[in-house]
Scaffold this motif. Structure first.
Motif: not given
Length: 230
Positions: A88-91, A96-100, A145-149, A214-219
């Motif tokens: 529900e948080q704006p991104q 951008d939701y994945l890490p959280m 997940l569906h709704g957020s997408m 950021f994501f290349s390091r995270l993943l």
């Protein structure tokens, strides 16, 4: 001090006592169930942990199985509400939701202690509420997940892909809580994140992830860029 003339002294529990007692029983059942599972949890063990009498217990629950059912329902609700709050948080971008979402889920699971192990043991036991509620629970997470997408203008995958993703994350979460050290969380987030991109995304998404420091390091994509992009 004696009550004033003409007034009767009130009897009964203080306000909020009923709810407090019920929650104390549920909290005790969480501890007992986590240690003993459905088949080893008894009313006697719950009474000892909660420090309540048998008559008090039966004011709120009909059996040990009844209170375990409530424990499982509450745990499922905690996970579902966790994801709802995050998504529900704006991104700016959906990913951008994945890490959280992933770190939030792993931290929640770790905080449950032995309860996660009991849930994992009974995941496929249809006589356990963990198994009985699993499909409905996972569908609600998939729906979030569906709704957020959709809100982010993306085309969600079909139900098979969403269900497979949720079950994969579920399994990795249990494995992390039962077998891994807390310091291994980055590795689990890496694997879970790759699973998310694979099931929810496309080739362009992989390219976006590799282009992002950021994501290349995270993943963990930096050392595998040539392999994934070929």
């Amino acid at each position: 001090m004696e009550p004033a003339s003409g007034q009767k002294k009130r009897r009964g529990r203080p306000a909020g006592k009923t709810a407090d007692t019920r929650e104390r029983i549920i909290d005790a059942a969480r501890e007992v169930y986590g240690e003993h599972g459905t088949y080893g949890t008894t009313v006697a063990l719950i009474l000892k942990q909660a420090q309540v009498s048998r008559p008090t217990f039966y004011k709120y629950f009909s059996s040990a199985v009844d209170v375990i059912d409530e424990v499982v329902r509450q745990c499922n609700q905690e996970v579902e509400q966790l994801f709802v709050r995050i998504f529900e948080q704006p991104q700016k971008e959906f990913y951008d939701y994945l890490p959280m979402a992933l770190s939030g889920y792993l931290n929640w699971g770790r905080s449950q202690g032995l309860l996660m192990e009991a849930r994992f043991r009974e995941l496929h036991d249809r006589s356990s509420p963990v198994s009985r509620y699993r499909d409905e629970h996972n569908r609600r997470i998939a729906s979030t997940l569906h709704g957020s997408m959709v809100r982010h203008g993306r085309t969600p995958p079909d139900d098979l892909a969403l269900t497979s993703l949720v079950q994969g994350i579920e399994h990795l979460g249990y494995q992390f809580c039962m077998q891994a050290e807390h310091t291994e969380m980055p590795r689990y987030i890496e694997v879970m994140g790759r699973l998310c991109i694979a099931m929810l995304g496309n080739r362009h998404d992989w390219q976006e992830m590799m282009a992002s420091p950021f994501f290349s390091r995270l993943l963990g994509l930096e050392e595998n860029e040539s392999e994934i992009g070929s």
